[in-house]
Design a protein around this motif. Structure first.
Motif, short mmCIF file in Angstrom:
data_model
loop_
_atom_site.label_atom_id
_atom_site.label_comp_id
_atom_site.label_asym_id
_atom_site.label_seq_id
_atom_site.Cartn_x
_atom_site.Cartn_y
_atom_site.Cartn_z
N ALA A 1 0.88 -1.01 0.06
CA ALA A 1 -0.01 -0.08 0.00
C ALA A 1 0.84 1.18 -0.17
CB ALA A 1 -1.00 -0.06 1.15
N ASP A 2 0.64 2.18 -0.67
CA ASP A 2 1.26 3.63 -0.53
C ASP A 2 0.72 4.39 0.50
OD1 ASP A 2 2.02 3.08 -3.30
OD2 ASP A 2 0.25 3.95 -4.38
N LYS A 3 -0.56 4.21 0.95
CA LYS A 3 -0.97 4.67 2.29
C LYS A 3 -1.99 3.95 2.91
CE LYS A 3 -3.43 9.09 3.25
NZ LYS A 3 -4.28 10.18 2.66
N VAL A 4 -1.95 4.18 4.23
CA VAL A 4 -2.74 3.57 5.13
C VAL A 4 -3.38 4.58 6.25
CG1 VAL A 4 -1.15 2.49 6.60
CG2 VAL A 4 -3.60 1.31 6.63
N GLU A 5 -4.60 4.39 6.36
CA GLU A 5 -4.88 5.41 7.31
C GLU A 5 -6.22 4.77 8.25
OE1 GLU A 5 -7.91 8.47 5.35
OE2 GLU A 5 -5.82 8.67 4.62
N ALA A 6 -6.44 5.26 9.38
CA ALA A 6 -7.45 4.58 10.28
C ALA A 6 -8.95 5.22 9.92
CB ALA A 6 -7.16 4.98 11.91
N LEU B 1 -11.27 -0.01 11.76
CA LEU B 1 -11.18 -0.14 10.49
C LEU B 1 -9.85 0.65 9.75
CD1 LEU B 1 -14.68 0.85 9.32
CD2 LEU B 1 -13.92 -1.37 9.82
N ALA B 2 -9.33 0.27 8.79
CA ALA B 2 -8.02 0.94 8.15
C ALA B 2 -8.44 0.90 6.65
CB ALA B 2 -6.84 0.04 8.38
N LEU B 3 -7.99 1.94 6.13
CA LEU B 3 -8.14 2.09 4.52
C LEU B 3 -6.69 2.02 4.01
CD1 LEU B 3 -9.69 3.11 2.09
CD2 LEU B 3 -9.13 5.30 2.69
N TYR B 4 -6.73 1.06 2.88
CA TYR B 4 -5.44 0.81 2.17
C TYR B 4 -5.61 1.35 0.83
CZ TYR B 4 -3.97 -2.34 6.24
OH TYR B 4 -3.81 -2.64 7.45
N ARG B 5 -4.64 2.21 0.55
CA ARG B 5 -4.58 2.61 -0.89
C ARG B 5 -3.37 2.24 -1.54
NH1 ARG B 5 -2.29 6.76 -3.28
NH2 ARG B 5 -3.53 7.76 -4.83
N ARG B 6 -3.41 2.05 -2.82
CA ARG B 6 -2.36 1.99 -3.61
C ARG B 6 -2.75 2.50 -5.20
NH1 ARG B 6 2.50 -0.66 -4.75
NH2 ARG B 6 2.90 -1.61 -6.70
N ALA B 7 -1.90 3.42 -5.59
CA ALA B 7 -1.95 3.82 -7.06
C ALA B 7 -1.35 2.87 -8.09
CB ALA B 7 -0.96 5.32 -6.96
N PHE B 8 -1.91 3.10 -9.21
CA PHE B 8 -1.38 2.15 -10.26
C PHE B 8 -1.18 3.25 -11.48
CE2 PHE B 8 -3.45 -0.99 -7.56
CZ PHE B 8 -2.75 -1.82 -7.55
#
Length: 152
Positions: free
Chosen positions: A86-91, A96-103
């Motif tokens: 993941a590029d970024k993770v945030e509560a 709950l946690a939000l995982y984000r990855r850019a392509f």
């Protein structure tokens, strides 16, 4: 006698374990947990993710809602990559946690007329006891892959 035992249990401080509070967990820990989950999530966890994503409308074109435009068979691998790197993770909430990855350079979804090149995953860590966060392997099967959608 049973009433007395129940009364004593009510007076005794709770020994129940508390769930991982993602707001208090360092991002490095959440990233590590995401990577572990990507490698150990069971088939039913992934199936539930895609059922929830479909129910939320992210697998078909819906005005005003982010939806995937890439071939659906490619989504599981992109989701695993998102959790693994993941590029970024945030509560998002208490557990709950939000995982984000850019392509970069790859459009994976749309929001109205706006192309989206990132994948977001929401994971619920409520079954992971706070004190077991560094030894989470036994609890990974209880983690909920709640939703997946294309994002900015």
């Amino acid at each position: 006698m049973r009433n007395a035992a129940l009364f004593i249990m009510l007076l005794t401080p709770s020994l129940a374990t508390h769930a991982l509070d993602t707001r208090q967990a360092p991002p490095e820990q959440l990233l590590k947990l995401g990577s572990q989950l990507a490698n150990h999530a069971g088939k039913s966890q992934w199936q539930q993710l895609w059922q929830r994503s479909r129910a939320a409308g992210h697998l078909q074109a819906t005005p005003g809602l982010a939806y995937f435009t890439i071939s659906h068979p490619l989504l599981p691998e992109l989701a695993r990559q998102t959790l693994t790197r993941a590029d970024k993770v945030e509560a998002v909430n208490t557990t709950l946690a939000l995982y984000r990855r850019a392509f970069p350079g790859r459009v994976i979804g749309m929001l109205d007329d706006q192309p989206l090149n990132s994948l977001c995953l929401i994971i619920d860590w409520r079954t992971l006891p706070q004190e077991q966060a560094n030894e989470a392997h036994a609890y990974l099967a209880g983690a909920s892959l709640l939703n997946s959608y294309p994002c900015k």
